[in-house]
Design an enzyme around this catalytic site. Structure first.
Site, PDB file in Angstrom:
ATOM      1  N   SER A 219      44.026 -24.194 -23.455  1.00  0.00           N
ATOM      2  CA  SER A 219      45.299 -24.882 -23.216  1.00  0.00           C
ATOM      3  C   SER A 219      46.321 -24.741 -24.336  1.00  0.00           C
ATOM      4  CB  SER A 219      45.092 -26.341 -22.808  1.00  0.00           C
ATOM      5  OG  SER A 219      44.253 -27.032 -23.657  1.00  0.00           O
TER       6      SER A 219
ATOM      7  N   SER B 111      40.487 -28.812 -26.920  1.00  0.00           N
ATOM      8  CA  SER B 111      41.451 -28.415 -25.892  1.00  0.00           C
ATOM      9  C   SER B 111      40.699 -27.964 -24.659  1.00  0.00           C
ATOM     10  CB  SER B 111      42.308 -27.254 -26.390  1.00  0.00           C
ATOM     11  OG  SER B 111      41.549 -26.061 -26.382  1.00  0.00           O
ATOM     12  N   ASP B 112      41.377 -27.968 -23.513  1.00  0.00           N
ATOM     13  CA  ASP B 112      40.819 -27.275 -22.362  1.00  0.00           C
ATOM     14  C   ASP B 112      40.929 -25.769 -22.657  1.00  0.00           C
ATOM     15  OD1 ASP B 112      39.733 -26.679 -19.911  1.00  0.00           O
ATOM     16  OD2 ASP B 112      40.936 -28.134 -18.817  1.00  0.00           O
ATOM     17  N   CYS B 113      40.226 -24.949 -21.879  1.00  0.00           N
ATOM     18  CA  CYS B 113      40.135 -23.525 -22.221  1.00  0.00           C
ATOM     19  C   CYS B 113      41.229 -22.733 -21.495  1.00  0.00           C
ATOM     20  CB  CYS B 113      38.778 -22.981 -21.810  1.00  0.00           C
ATOM     21  SG  CYS B 113      37.416 -24.038 -22.358  1.00  0.00           S
TER      22      CYS B 113
ATOM     23  N   CYS C 161      41.655 -32.707 -24.193  1.00  0.00           N
ATOM     24  CA  CYS C 161      43.002 -32.815 -23.634  1.00  0.00           C
ATOM     25  C   CYS C 161      43.173 -31.746 -22.561  1.00  0.00           C
ATOM     26  CB  CYS C 161      44.063 -32.724 -24.727  1.00  0.00           C
ATOM     27  SG  CYS C 161      43.838 -31.357 -25.885  1.00  0.00           S
TER      28      CYS C 161
END
Ligand SMILES: *[C@@H]1O[C@H](CO)[C@@H](O)[C@H](O)[C@H]1NC(C)=O
Ligand SMILES: *[C@@H]1O[C@H](CO)[C@@H](O)[C@H](O)[C@H]1NC(C)=O
Ligand SMILES: *[C@@H]1O[C@H](CO)[C@@H](O)[C@H](O)[C@H]1NC(C)=O
Length: 775
Positions: A296, A292-294, A259
């Site tokens: 997020s 998750s994106d890093c 995401c």
């Protein structure tokens, strides 16, 4: 993904070197991640038994973990569980177009100084060759497994990026397969199959389709991705943004989805149960983990202030369906969230079940890596001649011939003995591999490639792509005067378009245009313009300049890009690439905020609409444009003129044929509908070549349909004077359907017009009840 810069003290560097030496020694055979057969504590435990079903092993392991141990497994740098013989694991590795060291899970050096660096994805997409996409995935995963076996990389790769290239300014458009949802979806499924090994439940490496969803703005006009709330209609979600992700999960069987940072309609994607739990897992049946994106989760708490406490942020993520946090947030706040009753341990177990499932399928709990499938891969399997040849082949297939006046191309080594090679990108190396790259095996620059065919005179023309002055112009003009032909290699690089750097305009930067025009005017022989860029460039000036005989777009062509460019320039390879995105004129941007997500145009707002599916204004080069040195003609050999759409369930019991309506896809028996079109392709020119058939459909008039939509594509090699028959199967429910304003996918009844180049064919779709089908 964002990366942090860390400064290292000499002592830390000394320690790292020490660690490096130690891990270099273990390079020959990686220690088992878990379930070491020599470890008496775990031999015989059910989670270590590869004869048991993955789900049972996962359940057994979860049952043995304490809450604190579980929580330290929710993040990318998952902690070791020494008690159970499990080592720490870094989940974050990248392999967008070759094994990359952007993530901390992968390091080059020692036995692995580099890896094959394929063209940037936008270039590879231009090949429109799905078997090439899968072949690249196979090579990348061979090299990834080899590096894993040698202790230099992970097994979980957060690639590919399949966001729609919605706005030509997007700095990360280069990473994507372009603007068309069907191309992006087919790319996703093919590359993922190549990476994951396409061998049932077992995974060669685990791929990840990212960034879900409506993420395609990095930093524009004061709005950045960490703060952006993308307002997206249900219609655009269903018929544009979801398509590549859905195909990635359902057809590619990807092991992970990431995401994004942004919000969609006011909710951070990583906290949205409708997107994660309901859509990805519930409707598409992801068998794997959501990451998750890093970082997020941290971003929606700290930057977006979406929740008032960090515990709520952690609980929201896990409850929404997030399984793994790239970042420390969940390791820090999940326990407190449980204590405050915002979350239950069973929710944490659910997340772990998804990550452990993937690690089990990767063989990480099967003991000795060397005794497993792919256990034999090592340094000898990285940068092999065959892998590097495929990188060259991919670059050749992706280069697009945009203009060929005269024709000026191909150049002839007999007549064009001396070539002036000019421009800020004329002798570049790492510019050719774009972003999310690794360390290439080696490079062939455009200068070096052209040097294989002719004598070269080199002039930079501008110091770099910013090209702020004309100090080097006169030397460049002098070179062009003295050569038999001139090749100008200009365009962009990561200083103009990159992660967190969207473009401000579509023209060539600085004084590059001026350089090109001056050199072309002075050139003794033909002038050829070669463009390197991810995004489209408004080169109308060159399109209209009769002194510029040819234009090639090379994208970012990878480690062997210069050789591929030269092979196309001199005609040893016949160009066959097609643009995977529309090339707009600069003034397209005049009423187009990057923040406006609408795909459809709006006359009242003066909004032009986006991509070839919805924008009807003037273009520099259209989606799908690309010339060849030969000429192909194609004709429809056979195709139905009527297709009956059988209806399912109670909808099947009517006794009349419905027409003039659009039937819900969920009401049709999709599996029983087939639409096959046979096309004959003839090469009537004088060179062997490959031809890409792009099949567009124009649905019956209706205000919510795109005015045309790519429904299938197929590439075929045809020798001179030969003819080949190509069968194209069109999945009616998936591709001839359109989406209404409420986001419901429907098949419009009536005349659908198929367009393949200039060839047209009409097919009438008719809903049929059981009675009609039988007759
Ligand atoms: C071109 O680049 C190569 C590789 O970096 C370098 O070895 C060579 O000297 C360069 N040639 C010119 C003419 O600058
Ligand atoms: C079939 O058509 C007839 C005549 O139009 C109609 O009276 C009947 O109700 C229809 N039957 C069904 C099952 O729709
Ligand atoms: C597609 O790519 C593969 C792999 O390079 C190649 O073998 C094949 O010939 C290509 N297809 C066409 C039609 O060019």
């Amino acid at each position: 993904m964002a990366s942090a810069t860390i400064s290292l003290s000499p002592f830390v560097i000394f320690l790292l070197l020490l660690v490096g030496i130690v891990s270099w020694h273990s390079c020959e055979a990686r220690e088992p991640f878990a379930c070491d057969p020599k470890d008496a504590r775990t031999t015989g435990l059910p989670f270590c038994r590869d004869s048991l079903a993955v789900a049972d092993r996962v359940k057994d392991l979860i049952g043995r973990l304490t809450l604190q141990e579980k929580i330290r497994l929710l993040v990318n740098n998952a902690a070791a569980v020494p008690r159970l013989g499990i080592k720490g694991y870094e989940w974050w590795s990248e392999a967008l177009h070759g094994v990359s060291n952007v993530g901390p899970g992968t390091k080059f050096g020692g036995a692995f100084p580099g890896a094959t660096s394929f063209p940037q994805v936008i270039t590879t997409a231009a090949s429109f060759n799905a078997s090439l996409w899968e072949a690249i995935g196979r090579v990348v995963s061979d090299e990834a497994r080899a590096m894993y076996n040698g202790g230099a990389a992970g097994l979980t790769y957060w690639s590919p990026n399949v966001n729609i290239f919605r706005d030509p300014r997007w700095g990360r458009g280069q990473e994507t397969p372009g603007e068309d949802p069907v191309v992006a979806g087919r790319y996703a499924a093919s590359y993922v199959r190549g990476l994951q090994g396409n061998a049932g439940h077992r995974l060669k490496v685990a791929a990840c389709c990212k960034h879900f969803t409506a993420y395609d703005l990095d930093n524009w006009n004061g709005v950045d991705r960490f703060h952006f709330n993308a307002k997206v209609s249900k219609q655009d979600i269903e018929d544009t943004f979801d398509v590549p992700f859905k195909m990635c999960v359902k057809e590619g069987k990807v092991a992970s989805v990431m995401c994004s940072y942004n919000q969609v309609n006011g909710v951070p994607t990583c906290a949205d149960p409708n997107l994660l739990r309901k859509t990805i897992r519930g409707v598409w049946h992801l068998d794997g983990y959501i990451v998750s994106d890093c970082d997020s989760v941290g971003v929606y708490y700290d930057t977006q202030h979406y929740t008032s406490t960090p515990e709520e942020a952690a609980a929201d993520a896990i409850k929404a369906g997030l399984d793994l946090d790239c970042g420390p947030f969940l390791a820090l706040h999940t326990e407190a969230a449980l204590k405050r009753g915002l979350l239950k341990e069973i929710d944490v177990n659910g997340a772990l079940a998804n990550t452990l499932n993937v690690q089990m399928r990767l063989g990480m709990f099967d003991g000795e890596p060397s005794k497993q499938p792919f256990g034999n891969l090592g340094p000898k399997d990285v940068c092999t001649p065959a892998h590097q040849e495929l990188a060259l082949e991919a670059a050749r297939q992706g280069i697009v011939l945009l203009k060929n006046r005269g024709p000026s191309l191909p150049l002839s080594p007999r007549r064009h003995r001396t070539i002036a090679v000019i421009g800020p990108n004329s002798n570049v190396t790492d510019t050719m591999i774009g972003n999310y790259a690794g360390v290439a095996c080696g490079y062939i620059t455009p200068m070096q490639g052209i040097g294989r065919y002719a004598r070269t005179i080199h002039q930079q023309g501008c110091t770099n792509v910013a090209c702020t002055d004309d100090k080097l112009f006169s030397a460049a003009v002098g070179a062009a005067r003295n050569a038999d032909a001139t090749v100008l290699v200009v365009g962009l690089d990561q200083s103009i378009e990159a992660e967190f750097r969207d473009r401000t305009g579509l023209l060539l930067p600085g004084r590059q245009q001026d350089l090109v025009s001056k050199v072309a005017a002075a050139s003794r022989g033909p002038t050829i313009l070669v463009l390197m860029s991810g995004g489209p460039i408004d080169v109308s000036f060159a399109q209209n300049d009769p002194r510029i005989g040819g234009i090639l777009w090379a994208g970012y062509p990878g480690q062997a890009g210069g050789a591929a460019i030269a092979d196309v320039l001199f005609g040893t390879f016949n160009p066959e690439g097609k643009l995977p995105m529309t090339w707009y004129p600069q003034d397209y941007l005049s009423n187009l905020p990057m923040t406006s997500m609408d795909m459809r145009s709006s006359r009242s707002r003066g909004y032009p609409g986006r991509t070839y599916r919805f924008y009807k204004g003037p273009v520099v080069y259209p989606f799908g444009h690309g010339l060849s040195y030969t000429k192909f003609v194609h004709t429809v050999a056979s195709a139905p003129t009527m297709v009956a759409i059988p209806l399912a369930g109670r909808h099947a019991h009517g006794n009349t044929t419905i027409s003039g309506k659009a039937i819900r896809v969920t009401h049709a028996k999709c599996g029983r509908i087939s639409l096959g079109v046979d096309l004959d392709v003839k090469n009537v020119g004088s060179k062997d070549g490959s031809h890409t058939l792009l099949v567009f459909s124009k649905p019956p008039a209706g205000h919510w349909a795109p005015h045309k939509q790519l429904v299938a594509f197929e590439k075929v090699h045809v020798p001179v004077k030969a003819q080949r028959r190509v069968r194209i199967d069109i999945h009616v429910c998936k591709f001839l359907s359109v989406v209404d304003r409420s986001g419901i996918r429907r098949i419009p009844m009536g005349e659908h017009s198929l367009h393949i180049g200039d060839t047209k064919h009409s097919i009438s779709l008719q809903a049929a009840t059981l009675g009609v089908i039988k007759s």
